[in-house]
Design an enzyme around this catalytic site. Sequence first.
Site, mmCIF file in Angstrom:
data_model
loop_
_atom_site.group_PDB
_atom_site.id
_atom_site.type_symbol
_atom_site.label_atom_id
_atom_site.label_comp_id
_atom_site.label_asym_id
_atom_site.label_seq_id
_atom_site.Cartn_x
_atom_site.Cartn_y
_atom_site.Cartn_z
ATOM 1 C CG ASP A 67 -5.465 -14.570 2.845
ATOM 2 O OD1 ASP A 67 -5.658 -14.315 1.644
ATOM 3 O OD2 ASP A 67 -4.424 -15.089 3.262
ATOM 4 C CG ASN A 136 5.779 -16.978 8.733
ATOM 5 O OD1 ASN A 136 5.092 -17.419 7.817
ATOM 6 N ND2 ASN A 136 5.372 -15.999 9.512
ATOM 7 C CG HIS A 138 1.896 -17.175 6.455
ATOM 8 N ND1 HIS A 138 2.670 -16.046 6.592
ATOM 9 C CD2 HIS A 138 1.354 -17.082 5.216
ATOM 10 C CE1 HIS A 138 2.587 -15.328 5.494
ATOM 11 N NE2 HIS A 138 1.792 -15.930 4.638
ATOM 12 C CD GLU A 143 1.611 -14.484 9.874
ATOM 13 O OE1 GLU A 143 2.410 -15.389 9.590
ATOM 14 O OE2 GLU A 143 1.686 -13.348 9.384
HETATM 15 C C1 GLP Z 1 0.418 -13.917 1.763
HETATM 16 C C2 GLP Z 1 -0.876 -14.683 1.573
HETATM 17 C C3 GLP Z 1 -0.646 -16.156 1.461
HETATM 18 C C4 GLP Z 1 0.481 -16.440 0.476
HETATM 19 C C5 GLP Z 1 1.746 -15.822 1.009
HETATM 20 C C6 GLP Z 1 2.943 -16.075 0.125
HETATM 21 O O1 GLP Z 1 0.793 -13.752 3.057
HETATM 22 N N1 GLP Z 1 -1.802 -14.450 2.614
HETATM 23 O O2 GLP Z 1 -1.853 -16.795 1.051
HETATM 24 O O3 GLP Z 1 0.624 -17.812 0.301
HETATM 25 O O4 GLP Z 1 1.549 -14.437 1.109
HETATM 26 O O5 GLP Z 1 2.991 -15.109 -0.879
HETATM 27 P P1 GLP Z 1 3.895 -15.172 -2.162
HETATM 28 O O6 GLP Z 1 3.237 -16.150 -3.059
HETATM 29 O O7 GLP Z 1 3.872 -13.788 -2.717
HETATM 30 O O8 GLP Z 1 5.247 -15.592 -1.737
#
Ligand code: GLP
Length: 260
Positions: A67, A136, A138, A143
Site C-alpha cells: 500500500d 482494528n 486491518h 479497513e
Molecule cells: C499500516 C499499514 C499496515 C500495517 C499497519 C500496522 O496501517 N498499512 O500494512 O500492518 O499499519 O502498523 P505497525 O506495524 O506500525 O503497527
Amino acid sequence: MRLVITDDYMEMSRKAAEWIAGEMKQKPGLVLGLATGSTPIGMYKELIEMYRKGQIDFSQVTTFNLDEYVGLHPEHPQSYHAYMWKHFFSHININKEHVNIPPGRFENEKDVCSRYDEKIKKSGGIDIQILGIGRNGHIGFNEPDSSLSIKTHIVNLALETIEANSRFFPQKDEVPKQAITMGLGSIMEAKTILLLANGRDKAAAIAKTLMGKVSTQIPASLLQLHPNVTMIMDKEAACFVTENKHVREWSFAYQSEGIG
Ligand code: GLP
C-alpha cells in the site's frame, strides 16, 4: 494457520527473516509481498545483515508492496516509498526494476489500480506475502467494512488508523485520509502468508483473527480461509490467544515442528 510465539520482538524478527532467507535459497527469483509499519523493521534489519554477510542475494527477487498513502510524493519522508528505501531497498542488491509500490499520486484511479493487479499477475503471483496487522484487524489498508474489495483500490482510512499512524507524522492533521491498497484478492492468492505482530496493543486483533468468526469487520480473520498462513508473534501479542488451552497446545506443537 500455524502459530509461532516468540519471547520478544527480536526473536520474532529473526525467525521471520530466517524463514524468508530459506525460501530465497530455494527460489532465487522469489516474489515477495512486503509490508510497512513498525512491525517488519526488525525483520528487514535481519535480512540486510544476512545480505551483508553474503548469505542471501536479492538480485533476482521481485517485490510488491501492499500500500501507499494517497497524495504523498515518493520522496515525502512519511511515504511508504521512502520507508521502503530507507529501511530495506537501499541496503540490499535488489534491482530497482523489480521493486513495485503502488503510487500515491496518479491521474486515473482505475488505471493505476488495474495496472498494479496486472503486474502482480504477470510476475506469476506472490510467493510470500508479509503482513502486519492494524489494531482494528486491518491488513494492508483493507479497513473493516461491510464488504471488502478483491482488487487494488483506494480506501478511506479509519479514524483509528489515522490516529495510530499519526505517530509517524509531525502533526496528526498531516496523516493522509486515503490510501491505495492491494485488495484481499491478491493477498489471499499469495502462495504463503507470513503475518507478524508484536506488542499488547495487537493482542485483541490477533485473538479475533485467530479465534473469532470470519468477518469483513476484522479483515485479517479472512486469513482463516487461506491454506498456508504462518503467524509469528511475540508473547505480548499472543497473550489472549495463549489463554486458550487448545490454541496454546496447537501453537507449541507447531513450534517444535519448526516453520516453513
Ligand atoms: C499500516 C499499514 C499496515 C500495517 C499497519 C500496522 O496501517 N498499512 O500494512 O500492518 O499499519 O502498523 P505497525 O506495524 O506500525 O503497527
